[in-house]
Design a protein around this motif. Structure first.
Motif, PDB file in Angstrom:
ATOM      1  N   ALA A   1       0.787  -1.104  -0.054  1.00  0.00           N
ATOM      2  CA  ALA A   1      -0.020   0.021  -0.061  1.00  0.00           C
ATOM      3  C   ALA A   1       1.052   1.120   0.025  1.00  0.00           C
ATOM      4  CB  ALA A   1      -0.852  -0.079   1.342  1.00  0.00           C
ATOM      5  N   SER A   2       1.974   1.175   0.825  1.00  0.00           N
ATOM      6  CA  SER A   2       2.749   2.296   0.820  1.00  0.00           C
ATOM      7  C   SER A   2       3.246   2.749  -0.541  1.00  0.00           C
ATOM      8  CB  SER A   2       3.857   2.072   1.702  1.00  0.00           C
ATOM      9  OG  SER A   2       4.909   3.361   1.718  1.00  0.00           O
ATOM     10  N   LEU A   3       3.750   1.873  -1.216  1.00  0.00           N
ATOM     11  CA  LEU A   3       4.409   1.929  -2.493  1.00  0.00           C
ATOM     12  C   LEU A   3       3.147   2.538  -3.592  1.00  0.00           C
ATOM     13  CD1 LEU A   3       6.645   1.962  -4.804  1.00  0.00           C
ATOM     14  CD2 LEU A   3       6.006  -0.386  -5.087  1.00  0.00           C
ATOM     15  N   ARG A   4       2.231   1.953  -3.317  1.00  0.00           N
ATOM     16  CA  ARG A   4       0.901   2.382  -4.232  1.00  0.00           C
ATOM     17  C   ARG A   4       0.705   3.688  -3.967  1.00  0.00           C
ATOM     18  NH1 ARG A   4      -1.690  -2.066  -2.873  1.00  0.00           N
ATOM     19  NH2 ARG A   4      -3.320  -1.140  -1.500  1.00  0.00           N
ATOM     20  N   ARG A   5       0.615   4.326  -2.795  1.00  0.00           N
ATOM     21  CA  ARG A   5       0.583   5.726  -2.414  1.00  0.00           C
ATOM     22  C   ARG A   5       1.384   6.497  -3.120  1.00  0.00           C
ATOM     23  NH1 ARG A   5      -1.735   3.954   2.847  1.00  0.00           N
ATOM     24  NH2 ARG A   5      -3.967   4.374   2.558  1.00  0.00           N
TER      25      ARG A   5
ATOM     26  N   GLU B   1     -10.667  17.378  -5.461  1.00  0.00           N
ATOM     27  CA  GLU B   1      -9.794  17.010  -4.478  1.00  0.00           C
ATOM     28  C   GLU B   1     -10.257  16.151  -3.481  1.00  0.00           C
ATOM     29  OE1 GLU B   1      -6.896  18.661  -3.132  1.00  0.00           O
ATOM     30  OE2 GLU B   1      -6.546  20.652  -4.710  1.00  0.00           O
ATOM     31  N   ALA B   2     -11.532  16.041  -3.101  1.00  0.00           N
ATOM     32  CA  ALA B   2     -12.002  15.017  -2.277  1.00  0.00           C
ATOM     33  C   ALA B   2     -11.849  13.463  -2.827  1.00  0.00           C
ATOM     34  CB  ALA B   2     -13.511  15.363  -2.005  1.00  0.00           C
ATOM     35  N   ALA B   3     -12.193  13.341  -4.282  1.00  0.00           N
ATOM     36  CA  ALA B   3     -12.092  12.162  -5.005  1.00  0.00           C
ATOM     37  C   ALA B   3     -10.754  11.758  -5.033  1.00  0.00           C
ATOM     38  CB  ALA B   3     -12.453  12.207  -6.438  1.00  0.00           C
ATOM     39  N   TRP B   4      -9.493  12.767  -4.934  1.00  0.00           N
ATOM     40  CA  TRP B   4      -8.167  12.261  -4.929  1.00  0.00           C
ATOM     41  C   TRP B   4      -7.949  11.882  -3.548  1.00  0.00           C
ATOM     42  CZ3 TRP B   4      -4.573  15.618  -2.084  1.00  0.00           C
ATOM     43  CH2 TRP B   4      -3.143  14.985  -2.335  1.00  0.00           C
ATOM     44  N   ALA B   5      -8.291  12.631  -2.499  1.00  0.00           N
ATOM     45  CA  ALA B   5      -7.980  12.150  -0.971  1.00  0.00           C
ATOM     46  C   ALA B   5      -8.684  10.667  -0.795  1.00  0.00           C
ATOM     47  CB  ALA B   5      -8.751  12.842  -0.164  1.00  0.00           C
ATOM     48  N   LEU B   6      -9.785  10.143  -1.443  1.00  0.00           N
ATOM     49  CA  LEU B   6     -10.438   9.131  -1.276  1.00  0.00           C
ATOM     50  C   LEU B   6      -9.810   8.019  -2.028  1.00  0.00           C
ATOM     51  CD1 LEU B   6     -14.318   9.798  -1.709  1.00  0.00           C
ATOM     52  CD2 LEU B   6     -12.958   8.810   0.372  1.00  0.00           C
ATOM     53  N   SER B   7      -8.883   8.326  -3.059  1.00  0.00           N
ATOM     54  CA  SER B   7      -8.606   7.419  -3.909  1.00  0.00           C
ATOM     55  C   SER B   7      -7.061   6.921  -3.071  1.00  0.00           C
ATOM     56  CB  SER B   7      -7.997   8.086  -5.384  1.00  0.00           C
ATOM     57  OG  SER B   7      -6.870   9.103  -5.265  1.00  0.00           O
ATOM     58  N   ASN B   8      -6.598   7.904  -2.175  1.00  0.00           N
ATOM     59  CA  ASN B   8      -5.570   7.331  -1.542  1.00  0.00           C
ATOM     60  C   ASN B   8      -5.939   6.402  -0.432  1.00  0.00           C
ATOM     61  OD1 ASN B   8      -2.835   8.314  -2.749  1.00  0.00           O
ATOM     62  ND2 ASN B   8      -3.603  10.251  -2.511  1.00  0.00           N
TER      63      ASN B   8
ATOM     64  N   THR C   1     -10.054   6.306  -8.042  1.00  0.00           N
ATOM     65  CA  THR C   1     -10.584   5.909  -6.582  1.00  0.00           C
ATOM     66  C   THR C   1     -11.244   4.348  -6.610  1.00  0.00           C
ATOM     67  OG1 THR C   1     -11.322   8.123  -6.002  1.00  0.00           O
ATOM     68  CG2 THR C   1     -12.260   6.071  -4.744  1.00  0.00           C
ATOM     69  N   VAL C   2     -11.902   4.358  -7.908  1.00  0.00           N
ATOM     70  CA  VAL C   2     -12.445   2.912  -8.085  1.00  0.00           C
ATOM     71  C   VAL C   2     -11.462   1.858  -8.531  1.00  0.00           C
ATOM     72  CG1 VAL C   2     -14.125   1.728  -9.797  1.00  0.00           C
ATOM     73  CG2 VAL C   2     -14.797   3.779  -8.887  1.00  0.00           C
ATOM     74  N   ALA C   3     -10.630   2.262  -9.307  1.00  0.00           N
ATOM     75  CA  ALA C   3      -9.532   1.349  -9.712  1.00  0.00           C
ATOM     76  C   ALA C   3      -8.730   0.919  -8.442  1.00  0.00           C
ATOM     77  CB  ALA C   3      -8.521   1.898 -10.636  1.00  0.00           C
ATOM     78  N   ASN C   4      -8.402   2.070  -7.670  1.00  0.00           N
ATOM     79  CA  ASN C   4      -7.495   1.423  -6.308  1.00  0.00           C
ATOM     80  C   ASN C   4      -8.514   0.718  -5.634  1.00  0.00           C
ATOM     81  OD1 ASN C   4      -5.312   2.753  -7.029  1.00  0.00           O
ATOM     82  ND2 ASN C   4      -5.553   4.545  -5.613  1.00  0.00           N
ATOM     83  N   PHE C   5      -9.728   0.917  -5.482  1.00  0.00           N
ATOM     84  CA  PHE C   5     -10.889   0.168  -4.644  1.00  0.00           C
ATOM     85  C   PHE C   5     -10.596  -1.330  -5.324  1.00  0.00           C
ATOM     86  CE2 PHE C   5     -15.064   0.237  -2.050  1.00  0.00           C
ATOM     87  CZ  PHE C   5     -15.272  -0.986  -2.414  1.00  0.00           C
TER      88      PHE C   5
END
Length: 516
Positions: free
Chosen positions: A21-25, A344-351, A390-394
């Motif tokens: 997860a760290s690398l993904r972030r 910005e909110a979607a970006w935060a959620l994607s992380n 966000t969906v992709a990371n999910f």
């Protein structure tokens, strides 16, 4: 619950599914660089003072009926005079020229060689109005280009300006703060010059409950510029000095003070996990989450940015943001009337979604999928792209049961519709998400129902059409999906198409594609 295992080859090619997860972030943070850079200008780097706040003094007022108007030659002569009155009149006239709203003659004043004398005037403690006019003129020169700011720095202005932070004249002191803010805001080199000249303790000593609000705003803005810029970041010593003051300023009620304090924290969290940790360890997260509910856009934007930066950090740092209540607020921000906030909110959620499955479970618990799907359907394209991430990371980190909930949220319809988007990266990501969901359905013996749903949504036609896309990687991904999941009734034309795509096929590195 078992996690959805992606084939190792796919894991290597798929940008947002790294080794952990760290690398993904970290990868996701790199891709989001454009998003954050594009927003940097929401806080002003430099400011020019075009209105006077100097209290009237006898030397400020010319004799009745006398208007002091000097030519450049007379200004040069007056500045170099030994008469303090002439020096004041010449410096004030130069300052007024530099305070013009349009086309101030910064270059002309620099080339006239006035900076060294103005720096000398900063030291004229017997003449505070002369100090004030000189500091104001230097403030406005430093508000110009980097070259013009350099002229002020190389003229020796930093140390005398810092000494003026101890002046008993409030107007002089505030103008010195403003000048230092412009110098620090130019970039890391001059920022560090200000820091190494020991400006920070003097700035912090000025903060008090009785300070005029305009003065406090200037100090906060200057502190934010001392936190700004990377390559290199500000030194740890400076950060440790400034952080307690920012925490204090974050309790203020003035929106400009709050805004600049939040921007400062956004710069300090825009980096490594260690830097994020320095901020998180102050206990600031609950206050930041409260500020994310602000109706003032200039407060909401940087507080959201800071929390978004924090969740690019470790799983533990992300959990601290969740524990502080960020997921109570983010679903509302996805529905904000400003697309910039939605993004910005979607970006935060994607992380958050890039983390472990228990973070994904918390996204489900806070019901983030309905507003996310709504954005995928109706948002501006720049917002839809962040929602796709966000969906992709999910999808790539979810358990089987979480993936089922994702499908039941109605996410497939907008994803299928976005397959016609004019963005190679986004189309590739959507194809990979669809492939990921199909693989999960196959393991659950639900693939037939899912294929029927995708067909009803027009997905098969769109995926088939993408086989002939001008981007070969899209063509290959689409072909793989058709062959593996919808290929039972296809004829030899698929084999022929496969050969056409394979001919002269050049693999495009997904990591390179992912960089914005």
């Amino acid at each position: 619950m078992p996690t959805l295992d992606a084939p190792e080859e796919r894991r290597r090619k798929f940008k947002y599914r790294g080794k952990d997860a760290s690398l993904r972030r970290q990868q996701r943070m790199a891709v989001s660089l454009e998003l954050r850079k594009a927003k940097k200008d929401e806080q002003t780097l430099k400011r020019r003072n075009i209105t006077s706040f100097c209290p009237d003094t006898p030397s400020e007022k010319p004799a009745k009926g006398v208007v002091v108007s000097l030519t450049l030659g007379e200004i040069i002569k007056g500045v170099n005079s030994s008469d303090p009155v002439l020096c004041f009149q010449a410096t004030q006239t130069a300052r007024k020229m530099l305070s013009q709203e349009k086309n101030p003659p910064l270059k002309l004043v620099i080339e006239a060689g006035l900076i060294p004398r103005m720096v000398e005037f900063l030291k004229s403690s017997l003449y505070p109005c002369l100090q004030f006019e000189a500091a104001w003129a230097l403030t406005n020169i430093a508000s110009g280009t980097s070259e013009q700011t350099r002229a002020v720095v190389e003229g020796g202005a930093i140390q005398p300006l810092i000494e003026l932070l101890s002046s008993s004249n409030v107007a002089v002191c505030e103008q010195a703060v403003w000048a230092l803010g412009n110098i620090a805001g130019d970039g890391p080199e001059f920022r560090d010059n200000v820091i190494t000249s020991n400006a920070i303790p003097h700035l912090l000593a000025l903060i008090s409950p009785t300070l005029p609000i305009t003065f406090l705003r200037n100090i906060t803005w200057t502190l934010s510029n001392l936190c700004r810029n990377k390559n290199p970041y500000p030194c740890d010593t400076a950060v440790k000095q400034i952080l307690p003051a920012l925490l204090h300023l974050l309790q203020h009620q003035d929106s400009e003070v709050l805004s600049d304090a939040c921007w400062a924290l956004s710069y300090l969290t825009d980096g490594s996990n260690k830097r994020i940790g320095q901020v998180v360890d102050t206990g600031v997260l609950p206050r930041l989450v409260v500020l994310m509910t602000s109706s003032e856009l200039n407060v909401l934007t940087p507080s959201l940015r800071t929390v978004g930066n924090i969740v690019t950090g470790t799983d533990e740092q992300t959990q601290m943001a969740i524990d502080a209540g960020m997921l109570n607020v983010l679903p509302q921000l996805l529905q904000h009337n400003k697309p910039s906030i939605q993004k910005e909110a979607a970006w935060a959620l994607s992380n958050v979604a890039a983390g472990p499955c228990h973070h994904i479970q918390q996204l489900l618990a806070y019901d983030v999928l309905p507003p996310l799907v709504a954005l995928l359907k109706n948002g501006e394209f720049k917002v839809q792209k962040e929602a796709v991430w966000t969906v992709a990371n999910f999808a790539t980190g979810a358990t089987m049961d979480q993936l089922i909930q994702l499908v039941h949220s109605g996410v497939l319809e907008p994803l299928v519709n976005l397959l016609t988007a004019p963005d190679v990266k986004i189309v590739l990501i959507i194809l990979d998400v669809i492939s990921c969901i199909l693989q999960a359905a196959e393991k659950r013996s639900e693939k037939e129902n899912l294929c029927l749903l995708i067909e009803e949504l027009g997905g098969i036609d769109r995926i088939e059409a993408l086989q002939l896309h001008e981007n070969r990687q899209i063509g290959r991904s689409a072909l793989n999906i058709i062959e593996k999941h919808f290929g039972e009734e296809e004829d030899e034309s698929l084999t022929l198409l496969s050969r056409v795509i394979d001919q002269d096929y050049e693999f495009i590195d997904y990591e390179c594609l992912a960089k914005k």
